[in-house]
Design a protein around this motif. Structure first.
Motif, PDB file in Angstrom:
ATOM      1  N   LEU A 284      -4.192   0.753  -1.681  1.00 49.77           N
ATOM      2  CA  LEU A 284      -3.016   1.376  -2.204  1.00 49.77           C
ATOM      3  C   LEU A 284      -1.583   0.596  -1.572  1.00 49.77           C
ATOM      4  CD1 LEU A 284      -3.783   4.831  -3.087  1.00 49.77           C
ATOM      5  CD2 LEU A 284      -3.534   2.957  -4.972  1.00 49.77           C
ATOM      6  N   GLY A 285      -0.785  -0.045  -2.385  1.00 53.23           N
ATOM      7  CA  GLY A 285       0.386  -0.398  -1.819  1.00 53.23           C
ATOM      8  C   GLY A 285       0.985  -1.643  -2.561  1.00 53.23           C
ATOM      9  N   GLU A 286       2.478  -1.562  -2.802  1.00 54.91           N
ATOM     10  CA  GLU A 286       3.047  -2.529  -3.510  1.00 54.91           C
ATOM     11  C   GLU A 286       4.564  -2.830  -3.067  1.00 54.91           C
ATOM     12  OE1 GLU A 286       3.553  -0.608  -7.736  1.00 54.91           O
ATOM     13  OE2 GLU A 286       1.790   0.295  -6.459  1.00 54.91           O
ATOM     14  N   ASP A 287       4.996  -3.796  -3.477  1.00 55.33           N
ATOM     15  CA  ASP A 287       6.570  -3.972  -3.190  1.00 55.33           C
ATOM     16  C   ASP A 287       6.720  -3.905  -2.017  1.00 55.33           C
ATOM     17  OD1 ASP A 287       7.850  -5.093  -5.160  1.00 55.33           O
ATOM     18  OD2 ASP A 287       8.148  -3.200  -6.329  1.00 55.33           O
ATOM     19  N   ILE A 288       6.178  -4.465  -0.860  1.00 51.66           N
ATOM     20  CA  ILE A 288       6.458  -4.268   0.734  1.00 51.66           C
ATOM     21  C   ILE A 288       7.793  -4.751   0.978  1.00 51.66           C
ATOM     22  CG2 ILE A 288       4.099  -3.914   1.448  1.00 51.66           C
ATOM     23  CD1 ILE A 288       5.626  -6.975   1.882  1.00 51.66           C
ATOM     24  N   PRO A 289       8.494  -4.245   1.764  1.00 51.43           N
ATOM     25  CA  PRO A 289       9.812  -4.773   2.214  1.00 51.43           C
ATOM     26  C   PRO A 289      10.025  -5.601   3.083  1.00 51.43           C
ATOM     27  CG  PRO A 289       9.350  -2.293   3.040  1.00 51.43           C
ATOM     28  CD  PRO A 289       8.430  -2.775   2.378  1.00 51.43           C
ATOM     29  N   ILE A 290       9.070  -5.807   4.205  1.00 56.53           N
ATOM     30  CA  ILE A 290       9.093  -6.778   5.222  1.00 56.53           C
ATOM     31  C   ILE A 290       7.581  -7.655   5.624  1.00 56.53           C
ATOM     32  CG2 ILE A 290      10.854  -5.658   6.764  1.00 56.53           C
ATOM     33  CD1 ILE A 290       8.743  -4.243   8.291  1.00 56.53           C
ATOM     34  N   PRO A 291       7.705  -8.797   5.898  1.00 62.08           N
ATOM     35  CA  PRO A 291       6.629  -9.579   6.075  1.00 62.08           C
ATOM     36  C   PRO A 291       5.568  -8.976   6.978  1.00 62.08           C
ATOM     37  CG  PRO A 291       8.568 -10.905   6.539  1.00 62.08           C
ATOM     38  CD  PRO A 291       9.072  -9.362   6.394  1.00 62.08           C
ATOM     39  N   GLU A 292       5.730  -8.147   7.991  1.00 59.77           N
ATOM     40  CA  GLU A 292       4.780  -7.431   8.745  1.00 59.77           C
ATOM     41  C   GLU A 292       4.079  -6.734   7.728  1.00 59.77           C
ATOM     42  OE1 GLU A 292       8.087  -7.838   9.584  1.00 59.77           O
ATOM     43  OE2 GLU A 292       7.758  -9.371  11.028  1.00 59.77           O
ATOM     44  N   GLU A 293       4.450  -6.192   6.983  1.00 58.44           N
ATOM     45  CA  GLU A 293       3.452  -5.235   6.008  1.00 58.44           C
ATOM     46  C   GLU A 293       2.554  -5.717   5.304  1.00 58.44           C
ATOM     47  OE1 GLU A 293       5.237  -1.784   4.313  1.00 58.44           O
ATOM     48  OE2 GLU A 293       6.497  -1.436   5.704  1.00 58.44           O
ATOM     49  N   ALA A 294       3.021  -7.171   4.838  1.00 57.28           N
ATOM     50  CA  ALA A 294       2.254  -7.747   4.153  1.00 57.28           C
ATOM     51  C   ALA A 294       0.964  -8.385   4.913  1.00 57.28           C
ATOM     52  CB  ALA A 294       2.873  -9.067   3.475  1.00 57.28           C
ATOM     53  N   LEU A 295       1.258  -8.665   6.027  1.00 64.80           N
ATOM     54  CA  LEU A 295       0.385  -9.308   7.132  1.00 64.80           C
ATOM     55  C   LEU A 295      -0.789  -8.217   7.158  1.00 64.80           C
ATOM     56  CD1 LEU A 295       2.484 -11.536   9.393  1.00 64.80           C
ATOM     57  CD2 LEU A 295       1.041 -12.028   7.389  1.00 64.80           C
ATOM     58  N   LYS A 296      -0.065  -6.820   7.417  1.00 62.47           N
ATOM     59  CA  LYS A 296      -0.993  -5.758   7.702  1.00 62.47           C
ATOM     60  C   LYS A 296      -1.866  -5.367   6.758  1.00 62.47           C
ATOM     61  CE  LYS A 296       0.051  -1.123   8.899  1.00 62.47           C
ATOM     62  NZ  LYS A 296       1.055  -0.206   9.225  1.00 62.47           N
ATOM     63  N   ALA A 297      -1.311  -5.643   5.167  1.00 65.22           N
ATOM     64  CA  ALA A 297      -2.135  -5.340   4.029  1.00 65.22           C
ATOM     65  C   ALA A 297      -3.076  -6.466   3.971  1.00 65.22           C
ATOM     66  CB  ALA A 297      -1.191  -5.421   2.744  1.00 65.22           C
ATOM     67  N   ARG A 298      -2.880  -7.728   4.396  1.00 68.10           N
ATOM     68  CA  ARG A 298      -3.807  -8.942   4.251  1.00 68.10           C
ATOM     69  C   ARG A 298      -5.157  -8.581   5.169  1.00 68.10           C
ATOM     70  NH1 ARG A 298      -1.958 -13.999   7.529  1.00 68.10           N
ATOM     71  NH2 ARG A 298      -2.881 -12.515   9.131  1.00 68.10           N
ATOM     72  N   ASP A 299      -4.758  -8.190   6.269  1.00 64.34           N
ATOM     73  CA  ASP A 299      -5.653  -7.923   7.221  1.00 64.34           C
ATOM     74  C   ASP A 299      -6.597  -6.846   7.149  1.00 64.34           C
ATOM     75  OD1 ASP A 299      -4.683  -9.978   8.655  1.00 64.34           O
ATOM     76  OD2 ASP A 299      -3.773  -9.084  10.233  1.00 64.34           O
ATOM     77  N   MET A 300      -5.991  -5.693   6.527  1.00 62.61           N
ATOM     78  CA  MET A 300      -6.756  -4.401   6.054  1.00 62.61           C
ATOM     79  C   MET A 300      -7.781  -4.996   4.942  1.00 62.61           C
ATOM     80  SD  MET A 300      -4.447  -1.325   5.473  1.00 62.61           S
ATOM     81  CE  MET A 300      -5.708  -0.248   4.668  1.00 62.61           C
ATOM     82  N   ILE A 301      -7.374  -5.763   3.810  1.00 62.14           N
ATOM     83  CA  ILE A 301      -8.152  -5.988   2.802  1.00 62.14           C
ATOM     84  C   ILE A 301      -9.169  -6.960   3.258  1.00 62.14           C
ATOM     85  CG2 ILE A 301      -8.006  -7.337   0.598  1.00 62.14           C
ATOM     86  CD1 ILE A 301      -5.181  -6.539   0.209  1.00 62.14           C
ATOM     87  N   ALA A 302      -9.036  -8.034   4.220  1.00 64.99           N
ATOM     88  CA  ALA A 302     -10.023  -8.871   4.817  1.00 64.99           C
ATOM     89  C   ALA A 302     -10.969  -7.996   5.488  1.00 64.99           C
ATOM     90  CB  ALA A 302      -9.405  -9.925   5.772  1.00 64.99           C
ATOM     91  N   GLN A 303     -10.718  -6.996   5.900  1.00 67.92           N
ATOM     92  CA  GLN A 303     -11.566  -6.229   6.798  1.00 67.92           C
ATOM     93  C   GLN A 303     -12.309  -5.298   5.820  1.00 67.92           C
ATOM     94  OE1 GLN A 303     -12.201  -5.874  10.085  1.00 67.92           O
ATOM     95  NE2 GLN A 303     -13.816  -4.571   9.344  1.00 67.92           N
ATOM     96  N   LEU A 304     -11.692  -4.670   4.865  1.00 70.72           N
ATOM     97  CA  LEU A 304     -12.585  -4.192   3.642  1.00 70.72           C
ATOM     98  C   LEU A 304     -13.326  -4.995   3.198  1.00 70.72           C
ATOM     99  CD1 LEU A 304     -12.558  -1.770   1.520  1.00 70.72           C
ATOM    100  CD2 LEU A 304     -10.898  -3.085   0.216  1.00 70.72           C
ATOM    101  N   LEU A 305     -13.406  -6.194   2.791  1.00 72.87           N
ATOM    102  CA  LEU A 305     -14.287  -7.228   2.410  1.00 72.87           C
ATOM    103  C   LEU A 305     -15.755  -7.040   3.272  1.00 72.87           C
ATOM    104  CD1 LEU A 305     -11.856  -9.928   1.328  1.00 72.87           C
ATOM    105  CD2 LEU A 305     -13.548  -8.887  -0.091  1.00 72.87           C
ATOM    106  N   GLU A 306     -15.161  -6.967   4.659  1.00 68.51           N
ATOM    107  CA  GLU A 306     -16.448  -7.012   5.596  1.00 68.51           C
ATOM    108  C   GLU A 306     -17.192  -5.671   5.486  1.00 68.51           C
ATOM    109  OE1 GLU A 306     -16.882  -9.326   7.751  1.00 68.51           O
ATOM    110  OE2 GLU A 306     -14.956 -10.456   7.735  1.00 68.51           O
ATOM    111  N   THR A 307     -16.482  -4.612   5.219  1.00 69.17           N
ATOM    112  CA  THR A 307     -17.115  -3.240   5.275  1.00 69.17           C
ATOM    113  C   THR A 307     -18.013  -3.346   3.781  1.00 69.17           C
ATOM    114  OG1 THR A 307     -15.177  -2.337   6.032  1.00 69.17           O
ATOM    115  CG2 THR A 307     -16.662  -0.685   4.951  1.00 69.17           C
ATOM    116  N   ILE A 308     -17.655  -3.941   2.819  1.00 72.79           N
ATOM    117  CA  ILE A 308     -18.304  -3.982   1.570  1.00 72.79           C
ATOM    118  C   ILE A 308     -19.471  -4.724   1.717  1.00 72.79           C
ATOM    119  CG2 ILE A 308     -18.355  -4.960  -0.702  1.00 72.79           C
ATOM    120  CD1 ILE A 308     -15.420  -4.484  -1.061  1.00 72.79           C
ATOM    121  N   LYS A 309     -19.395  -5.820   2.539  1.00 74.22           N
ATOM    122  CA  LYS A 309     -20.763  -6.390   2.925  1.00 74.22           C
ATOM    123  C   LYS A 309     -21.665  -5.708   3.807  1.00 74.22           C
ATOM    124  CE  LYS A 309     -22.656 -10.648   3.536  1.00 74.22           C
ATOM    125  NZ  LYS A 309     -23.393 -11.522   2.696  1.00 74.22           N
ATOM    126  N   ASP A 310     -20.984  -5.167   4.789  1.00 73.75           N
ATOM    127  CA  ASP A 310     -21.966  -4.343   5.778  1.00 73.75           C
ATOM    128  C   ASP A 310     -22.562  -3.276   5.164  1.00 73.75           C
ATOM    129  OD1 ASP A 310     -20.968  -6.112   7.789  1.00 73.75           O
ATOM    130  OD2 ASP A 310     -19.497  -4.686   8.495  1.00 73.75           O
TER     131      ASP A 310
END
Ligand SMILES: Cc1cc2nc3c(=O)[nH]c(=O)nc-3n(C[C@H](O)[C@H](O)[C@H](O)COP(=O)(O)OP(=O)(O)OC[C@H]3O[C@@H](n4cnc5c(N)ncnc54)[C@H](O)[C@@H]3O)c2cc1C
Length: 303
Positions: free
Chosen positions: A55-81
């Motif tokens: 969950l999350g949308e319309d983030i106000p600062i780039p750091e939050e986008a990078l955080k979301a990107r990394d969370m989603i990448a980690q989620l993909l690992e979890t799905i696999k594991d």
């Protein structure tokens, strides 16, 4: 929305978050990845696939986008594991679309690349009409490099038939088709349920006739029935489509679709931003919002 429903929805911001949360439990898996894993596993056991949404949308600062990107990448690992049968849905405004389009493309690209390496798939959700052109543009750019990514189109928008036609012409044929959740002005959107449904059916037929892969995302019995007819009449192979529904909405229809032998995917949102998502769901279905208020004023037990 009638006057009473408007009133109910307008009152929601005054309702304590703890109360909203008890109703929200129906629509979201929870706040943490562990919650998401548990819910997807239960769905998989029942024969449904999933698509996970952080969950999350319309983030106000780039750091939050990078955080979301990394969370989603980690989620993909979890799905696999965890060996889950789930792909991932992303929102481009969560990855910085409103800050800088190239930055957003870069973030989305990293996610799709990771998904490809892990044998998974990314669906780009469609947000309000201020994002439509950019979202389609980014989808086109991603497809130059990756084929494990698809887009969402909204039958509510007048432009969608043309968008679908041009994407199909370019060979970009992996869609989720939904009505569209955002309230849009009449100049660009159909307002009547009948007109939206008619457009939905017309676009679905176009997509299926073009041998696209289509996620038929609706809880509307009439649309599900007409999709059944289209699939039967046109002898659409089972592997060319799936039905899609939101977690917590019309579970009886979900069971029926599975019993009828169709593939079905449930959209499973999770994360700390559960409040905003739930309010959106309540706006869609003020009847539920009404229960929230009733519970507040009558102090009924909620579960
Ligand atoms: C898997 C999935 C992904 C989606 N992705 C997007 C997206 O990327 N962009 C976007 O704009 N929209 C998206 N949507 C939302 C969609 O556009 C609609 O707003 C939503 O699905 C309601 O439309 P409907 O087709 O179910 O028809 P409706 O006519 O709205 O609903 C049909 C019936 O379903 C039930 N129902 C519908 N919503 C609820 C609810 N919240 N709570 C309880 N009952 C309900 C009611 O009984 C209602 O009568 C998605 C929907 C699904 C299922």
């Amino acid at each position: 929305m009638n006057v009473l429903n408007k009133l109910v929805v307008a009152t929601l911001p005054a309702v304590p978050k703890t109360l909203i949360r008890q109703f929200a439990n129906r629509y979201i898996a929870g706040e943490d990845v562990a919650d998401a894993v548990r819910v997807v596993r239960e769905l998989n056991v029942r024969g449904a696939m999933a698509t996970l949404d952080v969950l999350g949308e319309d983030i106000p600062i780039p750091e939050e986008a990078l955080k979301a990107r990394d969370m989603i990448a980690q989620l993909l690992e979890t799905i696999k594991d965890e060996r889950l049968d789930s792909n991932v849905s992303i929102k481009l405004t969560q990855l910085g679309l409103k800050l800088d389009r190239d930055f957003c493309l870069e973030n989305a690209g990293r996610i799709v690349e990771r998904a490809r390496a892990l044998g998974n798939f990314i669906r780009i959700d469609m947000e309000d009409s201020s994002c439509t052109t950019d979202t389609i543009r980014i989808y086109r750019q991603l497809r130059k490099q990756f084929d494990n990514v698809g887009i969402v189109l909204q039958a509510r928008l007048r432009r969608t038939l043309e968008d679908a036609e041009s994407l199909i012409r370019e060979g970009l044929k992996n869609f989720r088709l939904c009505k569209g959740i955002y309230i849009e002005p009449e100049e660009i959107a159909f307002k009547e349920r009948g007109a939206i449904n008619e457009n939905f059916t017309r676009i679905l037929e176009l997509m299926l006739d073009a041998h696209s892969y289509v996620g038929i995302a609706t809880h509307d019995t009439r649309l599900v029935d007409s999709a059944y007819r289209t699939i039967l009449e046109r002898k659409i192979p089972r592997g060319n489509y799936e039905f899609q529904m939101l977690l917590g909405v019309r579970p009886e229809l979900r069971e029926k679709i599975l019993r009828d032998g169709h593939r079905l995917r449930i959209y499973v949102p999770f994360g700390k931003q559960w409040y905003e998502y739930s309010i959106r769901r309540f706006k869609e279905n003020p009847q539920i919002a009404g229960y929230v208020l009733k519970a507040l004023f009558t102090r009924n037990r909620l579960n």
